[in-house]
Design an enzyme around this catalytic site. Structure first.
Site, mmCIF file in Angstrom:
data_model
loop_
_atom_site.group_PDB
_atom_site.id
_atom_site.type_symbol
_atom_site.label_atom_id
_atom_site.label_comp_id
_atom_site.label_asym_id
_atom_site.label_seq_id
_atom_site.Cartn_x
_atom_site.Cartn_y
_atom_site.Cartn_z
ATOM 1 C CB SER A 1 35.694 32.674 34.770
ATOM 2 O OG SER A 1 36.561 33.066 33.733
ATOM 3 C CE1 TYR B 1 31.610 34.202 31.773
ATOM 4 C CE2 TYR B 1 33.887 34.979 31.614
ATOM 5 C CZ TYR B 1 32.968 33.962 31.871
ATOM 6 O OH TYR B 1 33.420 32.712 32.231
#
Length: 253
Positions: free
Chosen positions: A137, A150
């Protein structure tokens, strides 16, 4: 269907929905046999067929990963394309983060990728060609406000990929990470609800937060990420190794 990947066996975790499914279908369209995994067999069964073979697997569970990958290799041959894509994306401020939340995120996003790659390499290393493409990501390259757990898991995944590319330098195996921004998937829908609940924003305003986070001010389509994965398994990709490829509409890091 073309045949660029004819005779190749690909494994895509989290392959029943979203980015994983788009990548799996792109590979199958090029002639690969693709094992798709996820925790719910019913979801996999809905999309199986046309070169996709569903197998329930929990990437957090070492025994599950070992057994399912061994069975897939037995059924369809060595894994030559490994896509550790399974992951969870949820924001939570650090002072609200308990150990259970931290561990579940790491177990899924980082431990799961480690186990998937390790077991896939067992058969891949017996062949003369292989590609590992982790789905990280943009959060793996920069901090993400409100989601330190995250972001840490995705940073760790990139570190794993970069180190493996060094370990296998000069071999016929490459290791890269795709780093998309916000993609139009059910994860964005869930995040939209969470942002709205946490901030009191309208659902439309919450979604707009994610849209504006991408440099070109729109959500990505899953097919855009799948196209990048296809490039990494195609002809001429052998010198693309150890890279973190941003797919976010512009320079972000």
């Amino acid at each position: 269907m073309d045949d660029m990947l004819s005779g190749k066996h690909a494994l895509v975790t989290g392959g029943g929905t979203g980015i994983g499914l788009a990548i799996a279908r792109a590979f199958a369209d090029q002639g690969a046999q693709v094992t798709i995994t996820g925790r719910r067999q019913s979801v996999l069964d809905e999309v199986a067929g046309d070169g996709l073979f569903g197998a329930a697997m929990d990437v957090r569970d070492e025994t599950s990963v070992c057994d399912v990958i061994a069975a897939a290799v037995e059924a369809r041959g060595p894994i030559q394309i490994c896509v550790p894509n399974a992951g969870i994306a949820e924001g939570r401020s650090l002072h609200k983060t308990d150990m259970a939340f931290w561990r579940d995120m790491m177990a899924t996003n980082l431990d799961g990728a480690f186990l998937t790659i390790r077991e896939s390499l067992t058969s891949m290393r017996q062949t003369d060609w292989g590609r590992v493409i982790a789905v990280s990501s943009i959060a793996g390259l920069r901090g993400l406000p409100g989601a330190p757990t995250y972001a840490a898991s995705k940073h760790g995944l990139i570190g794993l990929i970069r180190s493996l590319s060094e370990d296998y330098m000069g071999t016929p195996y490459t290791f890269n990470a795709l780093c998309p921004g916000y993609v139009d998937t059910p994860i964005v829908d869930r995040n939209q609800e969470a942002i709205a609940a946490r901030t009191g924003m309208s659902a439309e305003a919450a979604r707009d937060v994610m849209v504006k986070a991408n440099r070109h001010k729109r959500l990505l389509e899953v097919e855009e990420v799948a196209a990048a994965a296809l490039w990494l398994v195609g002809p001429g990709s052998q010198s693309i190794n150890g890279q973190s490829i941003q797919i976010s509409g512009g320079q972000t890091v």
